[in-house]
Design an enzyme around this catalytic site. Structure first.
Site, mmCIF file in Angstrom:
data_model
loop_
_atom_site.group_PDB
_atom_site.id
_atom_site.type_symbol
_atom_site.label_atom_id
_atom_site.label_comp_id
_atom_site.label_asym_id
_atom_site.label_seq_id
_atom_site.Cartn_x
_atom_site.Cartn_y
_atom_site.Cartn_z
ATOM 1 N N TYR A 1 43.143 47.488 34.420
ATOM 2 C CA TYR A 1 43.342 46.327 34.993
ATOM 3 C C TYR A 1 41.923 45.892 35.478
ATOM 4 O O TYR A 1 41.074 46.665 36.091
ATOM 5 C CB TYR A 1 44.249 46.315 35.805
ATOM 6 C CG TYR A 1 44.288 44.914 36.742
ATOM 7 C CD1 TYR A 1 44.992 43.903 36.512
ATOM 8 C CD2 TYR A 1 43.885 44.931 38.133
ATOM 9 C CE1 TYR A 1 45.086 42.904 37.257
ATOM 10 C CE2 TYR A 1 43.972 43.795 38.880
ATOM 11 C CZ TYR A 1 44.400 42.575 38.244
ATOM 12 O OH TYR A 1 44.673 41.546 39.012
ATOM 13 N N LYS B 1 53.989 42.031 40.204
ATOM 14 C CA LYS B 1 54.489 41.991 38.701
ATOM 15 C C LYS B 1 56.051 41.856 38.522
ATOM 16 O O LYS B 1 56.564 41.264 39.090
ATOM 17 C CB LYS B 1 53.632 42.759 37.765
ATOM 18 C CG LYS B 1 52.104 42.668 37.977
ATOM 19 C CD LYS B 1 51.499 41.336 37.746
ATOM 20 C CE LYS B 1 50.279 41.078 38.533
ATOM 21 N NZ LYS B 1 49.232 42.082 38.098
HETATM 22 C C1 LIG Z 1 48.228 42.581 38.660
HETATM 23 C C2 LIG Z 1 47.697 44.173 38.732
HETATM 24 C C3 LIG Z 1 47.022 44.841 39.441
HETATM 25 C C4 LIG Z 1 46.665 44.465 40.865
HETATM 26 O O1 LIG Z 1 47.793 44.007 41.494
HETATM 27 P P1 LIG Z 1 47.647 42.755 42.639
HETATM 28 O O2 LIG Z 1 48.692 42.717 43.063
HETATM 29 O O3 LIG Z 1 46.951 41.546 41.932
HETATM 30 O O4 LIG Z 1 46.449 43.123 43.657
HETATM 31 C C5 LIG Z 1 46.839 46.211 39.091
HETATM 32 N N1 LIG Z 1 47.169 46.826 38.017
HETATM 33 C C6 LIG Z 1 47.760 45.949 37.167
HETATM 34 C C7 LIG Z 1 47.983 46.800 35.631
HETATM 35 C C8 LIG Z 1 48.098 44.683 37.161
HETATM 36 O O5 LIG Z 1 48.847 44.079 36.515
#
Ligand SMILES: *Cc1c(COP(=O)(O)O)cnc(C)c1O
Length: 380
Positions: free
Chosen positions: A102, A199
Site C-alpha cells: 500500500y 475498507k
Molecule cells: C487503505 C489502506 C491502508 C491504510 O489505511 P487508512 O485507513 O487509509 O490509513 C493500508 N493498507 C491497505 C492495503 C489499504 O488499502
C-alpha cells in the site's frame, strides 16, 4: 476471543456486543466518556489507553473475526500499520518488506525509518525465495500484503509464516484486501494481522479506522507503543464501526460473487487485454489463492486495448464511480498511475508492472448485470 459464536455472520452480528442492562436495547450502548472513576475500579479507563467499554467490546469482535486472542482499534489503517511496526522494531533492527505494498505503508518506510535508524529491504517479487534472500543477521520482522494493490499478486501466507518462525522473526500481514471474511492469516501461523478498517470493515466509505489482531502477548507489546503514539479511534466511530461490521459477511460475499462474474466477463471481452483477479484460473498464483482464501475478494484490475482511452472510458461510466479508495458497497474505479502510484515515474511504474492504462476496479454490491451494462455502454 469470543468463542460463543462460530460462523462468520454470527460473529459479525454478535461477537463482543455490549449488553444494555439498563434499558434492554437491542444494540450496544455508546459510552462517550473520556473520564472514568479511578478509585475502587478494576481498570483505569481512558480512550488513549484503548480500554473504554466500546473500544474493548469492538476489540473482542475483531479478535473473533480473525481467530486471535486480542486486538486494538486504531484511528486509521496507517495508525495500525505504523504502531505495529514501531512496537517490534528498535534502532539497528532490520525488516523485510514485500515489494508491492500500500502506498502509505511505502511512504512510512522510505520517509521515516531512517530517522529511527531502522534498516529495511524490499523483496524483488512475492516468491518465498525472494523473502529468504533479504533476511539478515539483524532482521526482526517480515511484512507482507496479499492480495496486493493494484495487481492482486498473491503471497503464500503459510510459507512466509513458516519461514519467519524458523528464523525467530515476527511475521505481519496487511489483510485489508482480503478482509477477515476471505482470509484468516493467524490460522496459517502469521503473528500479527493488520487491517485498514476504512475498507471492507467500514464498507460504506464513511469511516476511517484500523485494527491489529494477534496473541495477548504481542498485543501487549503493541499497546505499550500505542498508548504513547495516541492513535486510538474515537468512541463514536468505534460504535459506528461495530454497526458496519454486522453486515460485513453479507457485503463481502456479495462482492466476491460480483467480482468473479465481472472478472470473467472482462476476461472474455474483446476490448480487454488483461484481467488481474486471483479467482481466475489464468492468475499465475490462482492455486495459492485457492489454498489460503475462502473467497477471492471484491478487488480486480484490468487493461483495455490500445485504441480505447482509459480516461474517456472512466468518464463514460454512469453507475460505476471514478473515485479514490475502495471496498465500499458502491462500485468504484480508478487509475493507479494517476492516484496511488502517481508519484512514481512511468519507468518505475513499468518496473512494477503498472501500465498507465491500468484500471483498478472495486466491485460493489449492485446487480452484476447492471455493472456489466454500464461497462458495455462505456466501451461502446
Ligand atoms: C487503505 C489502506 C491502508 C491504510 O489505511 P487508512 O485507513 O487509509 O490509513 C493500508 N493498507 C491497505 C492495503 C489499504 O488499502
Amino acid at each position: 476471543m469470543d468463542q460463543k459464536y462460530k460462523g462468520i455472520n454470527t460473529i459479525c452480528t454478535h461477537a463482543g456486543e455490549l449488553e444494555d442492562t439498563e434499558f434492554k436495547g437491542a444494540v450496544s450502548p455508546l459510552y462517550m466518556s473520556t473520564s472514568y472513576a479511578f478509585e475502587d475500579v478494576p481498570v483505569k479507563r481512558y480512550p488513549r489507553y484503548f480500554n473504554t467499554p466500546n473500544q474493548v467490546a469492538l476489540a473482542k469482535k475483531m479478535a473473533a473475526l480473525e481467530h486471535g486472542e486480542a486486538s486494538l482499534i486504531f484511528g486509521s489503517g496507517m495508525a495500525a500499520v505504523s504502531t505495529a511496526l514501531l512496537a517490534f522494531l528498535h534502532q539497528g533492527d532490520h525488516v523485510v518488506f514485500q515489494n508491492t505494498l500500500y502506498g502509505g505503508t511505502s511512504n512510512l518506510i522510505t520517509e521515516e525509518f531512517d530517522k529511527f535508524g531502522i534498516e529495511y529491504s524490499f523483496t524483488k517479487d512475492v516468491k518465498l525465495s525472494s523473502f529468504e534472500a533479504e533476511i539478515k543477521e539483524n532482521t526482526k520482522v517480515i511484512y507482507i500484503e496479499t492480495p496486493s494493490n493494484p495487481l492482486l499478486t498473491i503471497t503464500d501466507v503459510e510459507a512466509i509464516a513458516k519461514l519467519a518462525e524458523s528464523k525467530g522473526l515476527v511475521s505481519m500481514i496487511d489483510n485489508t484486501f482480503a478482509s477477515p471474511v476471505n482470509q484468516n492469516p493467524l490460522d496459517m501461523g502469521i503473528d500479527v494481522v493488520i487491517h485498514s478498517a476504512t475498507k471492507y470493515m467500514g464498507g460504506h466509505s464513511d469511516i476511517l479506522a484500523g485494527t491489529v489482531i494477534s496473541s495477548e502477548v504481542h498485543i501487549d507489546t503493541i499497546f505499550q507503543m500505542a498508548k504513547n503514539l495516541g492513535g486510538n479511534l474515537s468512541d463514536y466511530t468505534v460504535w459506528l464501526l461495530e454497526r458496519s461490521l454486522k453486515t460485513m459477511g453479507l457485503r463481502v460475499k456479495a462482492q466476491n460473487n460480483n467480482a468473479m462474474i465481472l472478472a470473467e466477463y472482462l476476461y472474455n471481452h474483446k476490448k480487454v487485454t488483461k484481467v488481474y483477479y486471483p479467482g481466475l484460473v489464468s492468475h499465475p498464483d490462482h492455486e495459492v489463492a485457492k489454498k489460503q482464501m475462502s473467497g477471492f475478494g471484491g478487488m480486480l484490475s484490468f487493461e483495455l486495448v490500445e485504441g480505447i482511452n482509459p480516461d474517456q472510458f472512466q468518464k463514460n461510466l454512469k453507475l460505476i464511480k471514478s473515485s479514490m479508495s475502495l471496498a465500499g458497497v458502491e462500485s468504484t474505479i480508478l487509475s493507479p498511475a494517476k492516484t496511488s502510484h502517481g508519484l512514481l515515474s512511468p519507468e518505475e511504474r513499468a518496473e512494477q508492472g503498472i501500465k498507465d492504462g491500468l484500471l483498478r476496479f472495486s466491485v460493489g454490491i449492485e446487480e452484476a448485470e447492471e455493472l456489466i451494462e454500464d461497462i458495455e455502454q462505456a466501451l461502446a
